[in-house]
Design an enzyme around this catalytic site. Structure first.
Site, PDB file in Angstrom:
ATOM      1  N   LYS A   8       7.895   3.290 -33.018  1.00  0.00           N
ATOM      2  CA  LYS A   8       7.917   3.721 -34.413  1.00  0.00           C
ATOM      3  C   LYS A   8       9.335   3.598 -34.937  1.00  0.00           C
ATOM      4  CE  LYS A   8      10.187   7.747 -33.591  1.00  0.00           C
ATOM      5  NZ  LYS A   8      11.605   7.950 -34.018  1.00  0.00           N
ATOM      6  N   GLY A 100      11.056   6.052 -30.058  1.00  0.00           N
ATOM      7  CA  GLY A 100       9.939   6.862 -29.560  1.00  0.00           C
ATOM      8  C   GLY A 100       9.160   6.235 -28.435  1.00  0.00           C
ATOM      9  N   ASP A 136       7.626  14.416 -31.075  1.00  0.00           N
ATOM     10  CA  ASP A 136       7.063  13.271 -31.786  1.00  0.00           C
ATOM     11  C   ASP A 136       5.875  12.649 -31.058  1.00  0.00           C
ATOM     12  OD1 ASP A 136       8.541  12.215 -29.719  1.00  0.00           O
ATOM     13  OD2 ASP A 136       9.580  10.712 -30.927  1.00  0.00           O
TER      14      ASP A 136
END
Length: 271
Positions: A8, A100, A136
């Site tokens: 991401k 991420g 996340d």
């Protein structure tokens, strides 16, 4: 079973306050991109309760038992009688980049185990398990553009598409640890409401949609500013560091050739 955990980017990232629990509240937009790892999960017949983890590709900065993929298995195995598995991760998403990758691997491990062993967990339940692995991680269960707040675990859907843009992603050969990035941060109120991001043309994002970590990270990793300057010189309409660094992405409204512009760096370009 083979799954393909994707990275991401953060579009805007405001660190708004220090929390009593020692964490920080933030506001950002998580946007999934097509840069992917490869994760293979294979059942070991007749055995239960263990996860044999191996990896190839880009280096991983922790021992196998501390990898988030192994931890994802342990979380589900503590509540379900899971068969033992062999897991092989081919790592393509670089670590220490703000992309991420580790969180994505963990979330896809949860989703893969749910499918492989027919656990019947819905999205909300999977996101609950993912939140135990990292702030996340729940995003990668949903895997659609979101406005994220709190520690990053609270999310609202956002109407945003970058399909008309070419993305060039560059990571220098130095990563940035999250604690290191936070040490130079002074929390402040967000200067722009990222929930309105889809209403602002990308060509107007520069100077408005900012990443607070750039002020603390770039002095430590000056290559980041050099990458930003080069992407701007190539004609990017918007350039930003993602997450707490050190990867930088540029959005282009036309085709762009990168060639040997960033020798020795990790470079990825969207289709």
């Amino acid at each position: 079973m083979v799954v393909f955990p994707n990275a991401k980017i953060n579009i805007g990232l405001y660190v708004t306050e220090k929390r009593p629990d020692g964490f920080h509240n933030l506001e950002t937009v998580f946007y999934p991109i097509e840069l992917r790892d490869i994760l293979e999960i294979t059942e070991i017949k007749g055995e239960r309760g263990s996860c044999v983890f191996t990896s190839t590709g880009s280096p991983i900065d922790c021992p196998p038992e501390k990898n988030l993929v192994s931890k994802a298995y342990s979380i589900l195995a503590s509540e379900y009688e899971l068969p033992s598995v062999e897991v092989h991760l081919h790592k393509i998403i670089p670590y220490g980049a703000g992309l991420g990758g580790g969180s994505a691997d963990a979330a896809f491990m949860l989703v893969g185990l749910n499918r492989l062993f027919s656990l019947g967990l819905n999205e909300e339940q999977l996101m609950g398990y993912a939140a135990r692995l990292g702030s996340d991680c729940p995003f990668f269960v949903r895997n659609h553009p979101v406005f994220a707040f709190g520690k990053g675990e609270l999310m609202e859907a956002i109407d945003l598409s970058l399909k008309d843009y070419v993305m060039v992603l560059v990571k220098p050969d130095r990563g940035v640890s999250t604690p290191e990035a936070y040490r130079g941060i002074t929390p402040r109120a967000a200067s722009f409401d990222l929930r309105e991001l889809g209403k602002l043309p990308v060509c107007e994002w520069n100077g408005v949609v900012v990443n607070d970590f750039e002020t603390s990270v770039i002095p430590k990793v000056p290559e980041i500013q050099e990458i930003k300057d080069t992407l701007n010189a190539l004609g990017a309409v918007y350039v930003s560091m993602t997450g707490s660094g050190s990867a930088v992405y540029g959005l282009f409204d036309r085709s762009v050739e990168v060639g040997e512009t960033f020798p020795g760096y990790f470079v990825w370009k969207s289709k």
